[in-house]
Design a protein around this motif. Structure first.
Motif, PDB file in Angstrom:
ATOM      1  N   THR A   6     -11.512 -17.502 -31.763  1.00  0.00           N
ATOM      2  CA  THR A   6     -11.356 -17.993 -30.394  1.00  0.00           C
ATOM      3  C   THR A   6     -10.538 -17.010 -29.572  1.00  0.00           C
ATOM      4  O   THR A   6      -9.432 -16.658 -29.948  1.00  0.00           O
ATOM      5  CB  THR A   6     -10.678 -19.363 -30.372  1.00  0.00           C
ATOM      6  OG1 THR A   6     -11.491 -20.286 -31.091  1.00  0.00           O
ATOM      7  CG2 THR A   6     -10.492 -19.862 -28.953  1.00  0.00           C
ATOM      8  N   ASN A  26      -6.241 -32.316 -33.197  1.00  0.00           N
ATOM      9  CA  ASN A  26      -6.970 -31.651 -34.265  1.00  0.00           C
ATOM     10  C   ASN A  26      -6.249 -30.394 -34.740  1.00  0.00           C
ATOM     11  O   ASN A  26      -5.813 -29.576 -33.936  1.00  0.00           O
ATOM     12  CB  ASN A  26      -8.379 -31.293 -33.782  1.00  0.00           C
ATOM     13  CG  ASN A  26      -9.222 -30.706 -34.881  1.00  0.00           C
ATOM     14  OD1 ASN A  26      -9.188 -29.500 -35.119  1.00  0.00           O
ATOM     15  ND2 ASN A  26      -9.984 -31.547 -35.555  1.00  0.00           N
ATOM     16  N   ASP A  64      -6.391 -22.586 -33.363  1.00  0.00           N
ATOM     17  CA  ASP A  64      -7.295 -21.657 -32.692  1.00  0.00           C
ATOM     18  C   ASP A  64      -6.928 -21.362 -31.245  1.00  0.00           C
ATOM     19  O   ASP A  64      -7.202 -20.283 -30.737  1.00  0.00           O
ATOM     20  CB  ASP A  64      -8.730 -22.211 -32.722  1.00  0.00           C
ATOM     21  CG  ASP A  64      -9.298 -22.273 -34.130  1.00  0.00           C
ATOM     22  OD1 ASP A  64      -8.726 -21.614 -35.015  1.00  0.00           O
ATOM     23  OD2 ASP A  64     -10.304 -22.974 -34.336  1.00  0.00           O
ATOM     24  N   VAL A  65      -6.341 -22.325 -30.551  1.00  0.00           N
ATOM     25  CA  VAL A  65      -6.101 -22.160 -29.116  1.00  0.00           C
ATOM     26  C   VAL A  65      -4.722 -21.537 -28.890  1.00  0.00           C
ATOM     27  O   VAL A  65      -3.702 -22.101 -29.298  1.00  0.00           O
ATOM     28  CB  VAL A  65      -6.199 -23.503 -28.369  1.00  0.00           C
ATOM     29  CG1 VAL A  65      -5.935 -23.306 -26.878  1.00  0.00           C
ATOM     30  CG2 VAL A  65      -7.577 -24.114 -28.589  1.00  0.00           C
ATOM     31  N   THR A 110      -3.283 -22.186 -21.647  1.00  0.00           N
ATOM     32  CA  THR A 110      -3.620 -23.524 -21.170  1.00  0.00           C
ATOM     33  C   THR A 110      -2.750 -23.875 -19.972  1.00  0.00           C
ATOM     34  O   THR A 110      -1.548 -23.670 -19.988  1.00  0.00           O
ATOM     35  CB  THR A 110      -3.398 -24.547 -22.282  1.00  0.00           C
ATOM     36  OG1 THR A 110      -4.116 -24.117 -23.450  1.00  0.00           O
ATOM     37  CG2 THR A 110      -3.876 -25.925 -21.862  1.00  0.00           C
ATOM     38  N   ASP A 124      -7.678 -27.091 -33.467  1.00  0.00           N
ATOM     39  CA  ASP A 124      -7.369 -26.781 -32.067  1.00  0.00           C
ATOM     40  C   ASP A 124      -6.000 -26.119 -31.977  1.00  0.00           C
ATOM     41  O   ASP A 124      -5.806 -25.145 -31.251  1.00  0.00           O
ATOM     42  CB  ASP A 124      -7.376 -28.063 -31.225  1.00  0.00           C
ATOM     43  CG  ASP A 124      -8.771 -28.595 -30.981  1.00  0.00           C
ATOM     44  OD1 ASP A 124      -9.733 -27.818 -31.132  1.00  0.00           O
ATOM     45  OD2 ASP A 124      -8.897 -29.783 -30.642  1.00  0.00           O
TER      46      ASP A 124
END
Length: 394
Positions: free
Chosen positions: A129, A205, A211-212, A135, A208
């Motif tokens: 990713t 999760n 990966d993020v 974010t 998430d």
């Protein structure tokens, strides 16, 4: 020669070049160009080394725990080392510090990996990713009056202080041999306790979080802001029922100022009410709507804005030379003028704590993790008359 040895050799070569230049009396243009090239190369090597250490530590943690828990371990590497597992880390509690301490919050809540590298859910992990930007959260409304209240960390969940309820000063000139006049101050002991303020995230999760980029930091920042927003509301307007503390505006003995003529006049009269008792007001707290009304004040008849000729300092956000705090925790139609040096915000020595946990069976089966952010807080008001509740509308 491995990458670390190559990096160290390049650093030594740079230092040797600088030492030789100092003996010659200065750097030449060629020396500067050479040093810049070496510096760029060294930075690139450092990034690769840090990323490799983070990846190794993350893989080791997941392999060792089976991926079932991200409970922080402060036994080493963390800024607040020595805390037991799951205790979280102490941080500044004022809302104004949220952005400034977001990185500290993330850094204090991870397990130390090889070489002291942080390895919970870190940016730069081995993942497919790739995000172009971090974010972005929803706007955080300003709630910063807590940053102006002195904070006192406690060793006990209960506390006691003295509140002054009255003052009668009768000093006077006295002839030799005569009885001196008596003055009195009324001091009342107040006992209270810290109250827990907390919230927990819904299940997130695991992949998430892995990966993020910066998702862990983003979630922690949002939850810490949400916690302190609630703390401010309780400290200002808590009703004292159940686990709610008795807020500043619910304290017995504070002053009140009715609306008079207009908002500016009313606030100025509240300042006088504080000063006439010998206090020095250092904050004016009002809702965003009331502060807007102050800035949009118009002259009678012409309708022209009077901002330039009014006591408003827009750049410093001051009114009559006193700091203004825009607070969404206040009820519409209410403002505060106060000397907050007479007020204390109590907490324990842990401050705001945060903990990631995925040990519950249902979460474990679903690859979910949850964040809990909490702290214990209490209020002390030693001089209630130093606080004025102001009506901002008729």
């Amino acid at each position: 020669m491995n990458l670390k040895e190559e990096r160290d050799a390049l650093v030594k070569a740079s230092l040797d070049l600088i030492a030789a230049a100092e003996k010659r009396g200065g750097l030449s243009d060629a020396d500067r160009a050479d040093l810049k090239a070496k510096e760029k190369h060294i930075r690139g090597m450092n990034e690769h080394l840090e990323k490799a250490a983070e990846d190794q530590a993350l893989l080791a943690q997941l392999k060792g725990s089976g991926g079932d828990s991200f409970v922080p371990d402060h036994s080493g590497g963390g800024k607040g080392g020595g805390l037991p597992v799951g205790d979280g880390a102490p941080l500044a509690i004022a809302p104004a510090a949220v952005k400034a301490t977001a990185r500290e919050l993330a850094g204090n809540l991870v397990t130390a990996g090889p070489g002291g590298q942080k390895a919970l859910i870190a940016g730069g992990t081995a993942t497919a990713t790739i995000l172009a930007r971090d974010t972005i959260g929803m706007p955080q409304l300003p709630t910063s009056i807590l940053s102006l209240i002195p904070t006192a960390p406690l060793d006990s969940p209960t506390y006691r202080y003295l509140r002054q309820t009255n003052r009668a000063m009768n000093a006077g000139a006295v002839a030799p041999g005569e009885v001196k006049p008596t003055s009195a101050i009324g001091l009342t002991p107040v006992e209270d306790r810290l109250r827990v303020v907390a919230h927990v995230s819904d299940g997130m999760n695991k992949y998430d979080l892995l990966d993020v980029r910066n998702l862990q930091r983003f979630v922690e920042n949002e939850f810490r802001w949400g916690l302190m927003t609630k703390v401010e509301q309780l400290i200002l307007t808590g009703d004292g029922e159940g686990e709610n503390p008795t807020g500043l505006l619910m304290q017995s003995g504070i002053q009140t100022q009715e609306f008079t003529d207009d908002l500016l006049t009313t606030v100025r009269k509240a300042i006088t009410a504080v000063e006439v008792l010998g206090y020095t007001p250092n904050v004016i707290a009002m809702t965003p709507g009331d502060w807007e009304a102050v800035e949009l004040t118009k002259a009678t008849g012409t309708g022209a804005f009077v901002l330039e000729a009014s006591p408003v300092d827009r750049a410093a956000r001051k009114l009559f030379g006193i700091q203004v705090v825009v607070s969404t925790a206040l009820e519409p139609g209410t403002a505060i003028v106060a000397d907050l040096t007479e007020v204390a915000l109590y907490t324990d020595r842990r401050g705001v704590m945060a903990e990631w946990n995925g040990q519950g069976q249902s979460d474990f089966e679903s690859n979910l993790f949850r964040l809990r952010v909490e702290g214990r807080f209490g209020l002390g008001v030693g001089q209630p008359q130093a606080v004025v509740q102001v009506d901002t509308a008729a």
